[in-house]
Design a protein around this motif. Sequence first.
Motif, PDB file in Angstrom:
ATOM      1  N   ALA A 283      23.712  33.671  37.524  1.00 61.41           N
ATOM      2  CA  ALA A 283      22.839  34.520  38.348  1.00 61.41           C
ATOM      3  C   ALA A 283      23.599  35.792  38.748  1.00 61.41           C
ATOM      4  N   HIS A 284      22.910  36.915  38.670  1.00 57.35           N
ATOM      5  CA  HIS A 284      23.556  38.219  38.891  1.00 57.35           C
ATOM      6  C   HIS A 284      24.323  38.289  40.219  1.00 57.35           C
ATOM      7  N   GLY A 285      23.658  37.932  41.333  1.00 56.23           N
ATOM      8  CA  GLY A 285      24.306  38.038  42.652  1.00 56.23           C
ATOM      9  C   GLY A 285      25.567  37.189  42.721  1.00 56.23           C
ATOM     10  N   ALA A 286      25.514  35.989  42.123  1.00 53.47           N
ATOM     11  CA  ALA A 286      26.664  35.079  42.176  1.00 53.47           C
ATOM     12  C   ALA A 286      27.848  35.639  41.393  1.00 53.47           C
ATOM     13  N   THR A 287      27.582  36.352  40.309  1.00 53.36           N
ATOM     14  CA  THR A 287      28.705  36.945  39.556  1.00 53.36           C
ATOM     15  C   THR A 287      29.395  38.027  40.396  1.00 53.36           C
ATOM     16  N   LEU A 288      28.621  38.705  41.235  1.00 52.66           N
ATOM     17  CA  LEU A 288      29.199  39.793  42.051  1.00 52.66           C
ATOM     18  C   LEU A 288      30.104  39.231  43.144  1.00 52.66           C
ATOM     19  N   SER A 289      29.627  38.179  43.831  1.00 51.75           N
ATOM     20  CA  SER A 289      30.474  37.601  44.888  1.00 51.75           C
ATOM     21  C   SER A 289      31.727  36.969  44.280  1.00 51.75           C
ATOM     22  N   ALA A 290      31.604  36.438  43.054  1.00 50.11           N
ATOM     23  CA  ALA A 290      32.766  35.812  42.396  1.00 50.11           C
ATOM     24  C   ALA A 290      33.840  36.850  42.053  1.00 50.11           C
ATOM     25  N   MET A 291      33.427  38.082  41.798  1.00 47.49           N
ATOM     26  CA  MET A 291      34.385  39.097  41.337  1.00 47.49           C
ATOM     27  C   MET A 291      34.846  40.063  42.421  1.00 47.49           C
ATOM     28  N   TRP A 292      34.035  40.281  43.474  1.00 49.96           N
ATOM     29  CA  TRP A 292      34.333  41.407  44.362  1.00 49.96           C
ATOM     30  C   TRP A 292      35.709  41.311  45.037  1.00 49.96           C
ATOM     31  N   GLY A 293      36.041  40.133  45.565  1.00 51.49           N
ATOM     32  CA  GLY A 293      37.307  39.990  46.290  1.00 51.49           C
ATOM     33  C   GLY A 293      38.500  40.341  45.395  1.00 51.49           C
ATOM     34  N   SER A 294      38.430  39.944  44.139  1.00 43.84           N
ATOM     35  CA  SER A 294      39.537  40.230  43.216  1.00 43.84           C
ATOM     36  C   SER A 294      39.582  41.714  42.891  1.00 43.84           C
ATOM     37  N   TRP A 295      38.398  42.312  42.684  1.00 45.20           N
ATOM     38  CA  TRP A 295      38.350  43.778  42.487  1.00 45.20           C
ATOM     39  C   TRP A 295      38.970  44.467  43.716  1.00 45.20           C
ATOM     40  N   ALA A 296      38.580  44.018  44.905  1.00 42.04           N
ATOM     41  CA  ALA A 296      39.012  44.691  46.139  1.00 42.04           C
ATOM     42  C   ALA A 296      40.522  44.582  46.319  1.00 42.04           C
ATOM     43  N   ILE A 332      38.549  42.107  53.488  1.00 39.37           N
ATOM     44  CA  ILE A 332      38.214  41.419  52.234  1.00 39.37           C
ATOM     45  C   ILE A 332      37.994  39.929  52.517  1.00 39.37           C
ATOM     46  N   GLU A 333      38.889  39.356  53.348  1.00 40.16           N
ATOM     47  CA  GLU A 333      38.733  37.932  53.682  1.00 40.16           C
ATOM     48  C   GLU A 333      37.432  37.667  54.440  1.00 40.16           C
ATOM     49  N   ALA A 334      37.084  38.570  55.357  1.00 41.56           N
ATOM     50  CA  ALA A 334      35.841  38.382  56.127  1.00 41.56           C
ATOM     51  C   ALA A 334      34.628  38.425  55.191  1.00 41.56           C
ATOM     52  N   THR A 335      34.689  39.306  54.204  1.00 39.88           N
ATOM     53  CA  THR A 335      33.566  39.417  53.254  1.00 39.88           C
ATOM     54  C   THR A 335      33.449  38.123  52.448  1.00 39.88           C
ATOM     55  N   GLU A 336      34.595  37.628  51.973  1.00 39.68           N
ATOM     56  CA  GLU A 336      34.549  36.386  51.184  1.00 39.68           C
ATOM     57  C   GLU A 336      34.118  35.198  52.049  1.00 39.68           C
ATOM     58  N   ASP A 337      34.553  35.177  53.311  1.00 38.48           N
ATOM     59  CA  ASP A 337      34.109  34.092  54.212  1.00 38.48           C
ATOM     60  C   ASP A 337      32.585  34.111  54.328  1.00 38.48           C
ATOM     61  N   TYR A 338      32.027  35.313  54.465  1.00 39.35           N
ATOM     62  CA  TYR A 338      30.572  35.413  54.573  1.00 39.35           C
ATOM     63  C   TYR A 338      29.906  34.917  53.287  1.00 39.35           C
ATOM     64  N   PHE A 339      30.407  35.368  52.142  1.00 42.87           N
ATOM     65  CA  PHE A 339      29.817  34.911  50.869  1.00 42.87           C
ATOM     66  C   PHE A 339      29.829  33.376  50.808  1.00 42.87           C
ATOM     67  N   ARG A 340      30.994  32.789  51.163  1.00 38.47           N
ATOM     68  CA  ARG A 340      31.072  31.315  51.113  1.00 38.47           C
ATOM     69  C   ARG A 340      30.085  30.691  52.099  1.00 38.47           C
ATOM     70  N   SER A 341      29.935  31.314  53.270  1.00 43.68           N
ATOM     71  CA  SER A 341      29.067  30.732  54.303  1.00 43.68           C
ATOM     72  C   SER A 341      27.603  30.712  53.865  1.00 43.68           C
ATOM     73  N   ILE A 390      42.026  41.906  36.722  1.00 44.05           N
ATOM     74  CA  ILE A 390      41.067  41.491  37.756  1.00 44.05           C
ATOM     75  C   ILE A 390      40.411  40.158  37.370  1.00 44.05           C
ATOM     76  N   TYR A 391      40.043  40.012  36.100  1.00 45.06           N
ATOM     77  CA  TYR A 391      39.505  38.704  35.675  1.00 45.06           C
ATOM     78  C   TYR A 391      40.545  37.608  35.918  1.00 45.06           C
ATOM     79  N   ASN A 392      41.817  37.914  35.654  1.00 45.88           N
ATOM     80  CA  ASN A 392      42.869  36.920  35.904  1.00 45.88           C
ATOM     81  C   ASN A 392      42.978  36.574  37.380  1.00 45.88           C
TER      82      ASN A 392
END
Length: 396
Positions: A283-296, A332-341, A390-392
């Motif tokens: 799903a498109h949205g899920a791919t974005l949350s999976a990658m953003w923290g690593s990009w950031a 970045i951590e706060a953003t990922e915490d929200y995604f996980r929540s 970034i993929y790594n």
Amino acid sequence: MQAFEFYSPTNIIFGPGTEQQAGAQAAAWGASRVLVVYGGQSAVKSGLLDRVLTSLTEKGLTYETLGGVKPNPRLSLVREGLKKALDFGADFLLAVGGGSVIDTAKAIADGAANPELDIWEDIWLRRVPLEKALPVGVVLTIPAAGSESSHSSVLTRDDTLEKRGFSTDLHRPRFAIMNPELTFTLPPYQVSCGIVDIMMHTMDRYFNPITTNELTDEISLGLLRTVVRNGRLALEHPGDYQAMSELMWAGSLSHNGLTGLGALMDFATHQLGHELSARFDAAHGATLSAMWGSWARYCLDVNPARFARFGQQVWGLDSTGKTEQEQALAAIEATEDYFRSIGMPTCIRELLGSVQSAQVLEMLTVGCTFHGQRTIGSFRVLGHEDILAIYNLANH
Ligand code: NZQ
Ligand code: ZN
């Protein structure tokens, strides 16, 4: 602020019961023979499709239907729809659904106005400049992709699994009907994917090299706060009209160009995510949350202050006694915490169920650079080595 042009011509009709205006709107925009495009089953089961078709009949419009659009829409169904549109003599496309349905309708509209052109080879790969397209209208059922007001359409080619966007102002829908009540049948996972996508349309613009856009930045940060708050509410209280209204409107504003005025687009996270959608049908949205923290984390050194401001204004983080670097990491951590929540993945394992081999990461990277033909991003311009790194980083 850079010079800009802002063109957002879509007529927005927002509120309960507005789907009944679909026929009147299409007629007002000159339709007489309408190809109605919809997805799997949701619009049929809810009775929405019937209500829309009735509204067309009441205005004396003739229609044909094309169902079966799947998430990450495929070129093959566009070709099927194009044949239908030409056989029927469609003069208007009406999309009843989300981004996948709207994007399919936009592509058919391109092809039907230019039957001598091949949709992929000529139009999508931009070998021939597109000068006309049939008009498109939308009845939106999910706050997410923002295609109801954007100039983009994103398709996946079935045989090569290339996922590519094509943008032209000819794609801007003539009207978008938005009744937040139509979203109440959405599964929570799709609501969460939508929340991430709306955030990422804003963040993929906010994180750009131009930092002299006070109003645009404030609009972006305010939009993000609104989405974060109402996203939580929409998930906690399914059927919350007010929360869904805010999400739906934010979805359109996040991708009609407003949140990037006078700036450059980055959209690297989108490009990283598209490869994962293309290869794994994620799903498109899920791919974005999976990658953003690593990009950031990979890019934050370019401008830690921008991340720090994002952390203070979107997440309410306290900056006292912290360096900009520390604030950026906390944001970045706060953003990922929200995604996980909200049940969204923040790495490749959470997205796909397992980490991927070096060979797969290389394949994703090559796809992302269009086989070495492009870089991605503007906040930090990313080439092959960066993308692979970034993929790594995300591969845990
Ligand atoms: O097919 P149905 O049965 O309708 O089910 C859909 C689908 O499974 C379901 N759904 C939609 N509305 C519903 C509902 N289920 C119950 N009740 C409702 N009211 O939701 C699922 C996802 O639908 P989809 O249209 O794929 O979602 P979304 O709007 O997130 O669109 C994603 C696609 O848009 C592209 C993405 O890449 C992806 O292919 N994007 C398009 C953009 C654009 N054109 O501007 C920009 C975006 O960045 C994005 O790339
Ligand atoms: Zn998106």
